[in-house]
Design a protein around this motif. Structure first.
Motif, PDB file in Angstrom:
ATOM      1  N   ARG A  25       0.876  -1.175   0.000  1.00  0.00           N
ATOM      2  CA  ARG A  25       0.000   0.000   0.000  1.00  0.00           C
ATOM      3  C   ARG A  25       0.912   1.223   0.000  1.00  0.00           C
ATOM      4  N   ASP A  26       0.771   2.074  -0.995  1.00  0.00           N
ATOM      5  CA  ASP A  26       1.545   3.319  -1.098  1.00  0.00           C
ATOM      6  C   ASP A  26       3.060   3.090  -1.040  1.00  0.00           C
ATOM      7  N   GLY A  27       3.532   2.028  -1.700  1.00  0.00           N
ATOM      8  CA  GLY A  27       4.965   1.758  -1.783  1.00  0.00           C
ATOM      9  C   GLY A  27       5.578   1.126  -0.549  1.00  0.00           C
ATOM     10  N   LYS A  28       4.741   0.830   0.427  1.00  0.00           N
ATOM     11  CA  LYS A  28       5.216   0.223   1.677  1.00  0.00           C
ATOM     12  C   LYS A  28       4.551  -1.135   1.880  1.00  0.00           C
ATOM     13  N   VAL A  29       5.205  -1.979   2.692  1.00  0.00           N
ATOM     14  CA  VAL A  29       4.594  -3.250   3.054  1.00  0.00           C
ATOM     15  C   VAL A  29       3.353  -2.929   3.878  1.00  0.00           C
ATOM     16  N   ASP A  30       2.208  -3.442   3.453  1.00  0.00           N
ATOM     17  CA  ASP A  30       0.983  -3.216   4.213  1.00  0.00           C
ATOM     18  C   ASP A  30       1.095  -3.961   5.535  1.00  0.00           C
ATOM     19  N   SER A  31       0.658  -3.342   6.611  1.00  0.00           N
ATOM     20  CA  SER A  31       0.809  -3.936   7.933  1.00  0.00           C
ATOM     21  C   SER A  31      -0.093  -5.150   8.139  1.00  0.00           C
ATOM     22  N   HIS A  32      -1.058  -5.374   7.251  1.00  0.00           N
ATOM     23  CA  HIS A  32      -1.925  -6.546   7.373  1.00  0.00           C
ATOM     24  C   HIS A  32      -2.220  -7.117   5.988  1.00  0.00           C
ATOM     25  N   PHE A  33      -1.801  -8.323   5.765  1.00  0.00           N
ATOM     26  CA  PHE A  33      -1.921  -9.015   4.483  1.00  0.00           C
ATOM     27  C   PHE A  33      -3.312  -8.884   3.857  1.00  0.00           C
ATOM     28  N   GLY A  34      -4.342  -9.137   4.619  1.00  0.00           N
ATOM     29  CA  GLY A  34      -5.703  -9.162   4.086  1.00  0.00           C
ATOM     30  C   GLY A  34      -6.284  -7.818   3.718  1.00  0.00           C
ATOM     31  N   HIS A  35      -5.599  -6.731   4.047  1.00  0.00           N
ATOM     32  CA  HIS A  35      -6.129  -5.403   3.776  1.00  0.00           C
ATOM     33  C   HIS A  35      -5.327  -4.642   2.727  1.00  0.00           C
ATOM     34  N   CYS A  36      -4.362  -5.286   2.104  1.00  0.00           N
ATOM     35  CA  CYS A  36      -3.472  -4.561   1.188  1.00  0.00           C
ATOM     36  C   CYS A  36      -4.193  -4.102  -0.074  1.00  0.00           C
ATOM     37  N   ASP A  37      -3.634  -3.089  -0.701  1.00  0.00           N
ATOM     38  CA  ASP A  37      -4.152  -2.556  -1.955  1.00  0.00           C
ATOM     39  C   ASP A  37      -3.825  -3.500  -3.117  1.00  0.00           C
ATOM     40  N   HIS A  38      -2.583  -3.989  -3.124  1.00  0.00           N
ATOM     41  CA  HIS A  38      -2.119  -4.910  -4.167  1.00  0.00           C
ATOM     42  C   HIS A  38      -0.882  -5.640  -3.669  1.00  0.00           C
TER      43      HIS A  38
END
Length: 131
Positions: A9-22
């Motif tokens: 999300r926004d070039g960063k590792v999303d803090s929760h797998f199930g909520h990521c943008d891509h």
């Protein structure tokens, strides 16, 4: 060749797998050179209840560098032969480089509910450097 997925999300590792943008999908060769980058859009809803694990397995993804996830998602990815390193945090490029340098270690933590907001630097879940 190894294919890695990173919830993004926004070039960063999303803090929760199930909520990521891509997912940022990176192919690396046996000498750790990046040979391909692509984007895999995340399905709507919870990662453990979607078909994302089977899609990733079909793509040849064998490793996920993730922030955190529930036990159900971890189990689902494992069932599809995808190794998971949890506890990653920060810019996707920095986390990828830490992996390529052999400095990531799974923190073995899972969250226990779907709307978990307890991830990130304030909870101490930054990626662990292997000693």
């Amino acid at each position: 060749m190894k294919i890695i997925a990173i919830p993004t999300r926004d070039g960063k590792v999303d803090s929760h797998f199930g909520h990521c943008d891509h997912y940022t999908v990176i192919s690396i060769d046996e000498t750790n050179n990046i040979t391909k980058r692509e984007r895999l859009d995340s399905p709507q809803g919870c990662g453990c209840k979607s078909n994302i694990a089977s899609t990733m397995e079909e793509m040849g993804i064998s490793l996920m560098l993730a922030g955190n996830m529930g036990q159900g998602a971890f189990n689902k990815l494992s069932e599809h032969c995808i190794e998971v390193i949890r506890g990653c945090e920060g810019d996707v490029e920095d986390v990828l480089q830490a992996f390529l340098n052999g400095k990531l270690k799974d923190n073995a933590e899972t969250c226990d509910h779907h709307d978990c907001g307890n991830h990130g630097t304030e909870s101490g879940n930054a990626f662990k450097l292997a000693l």
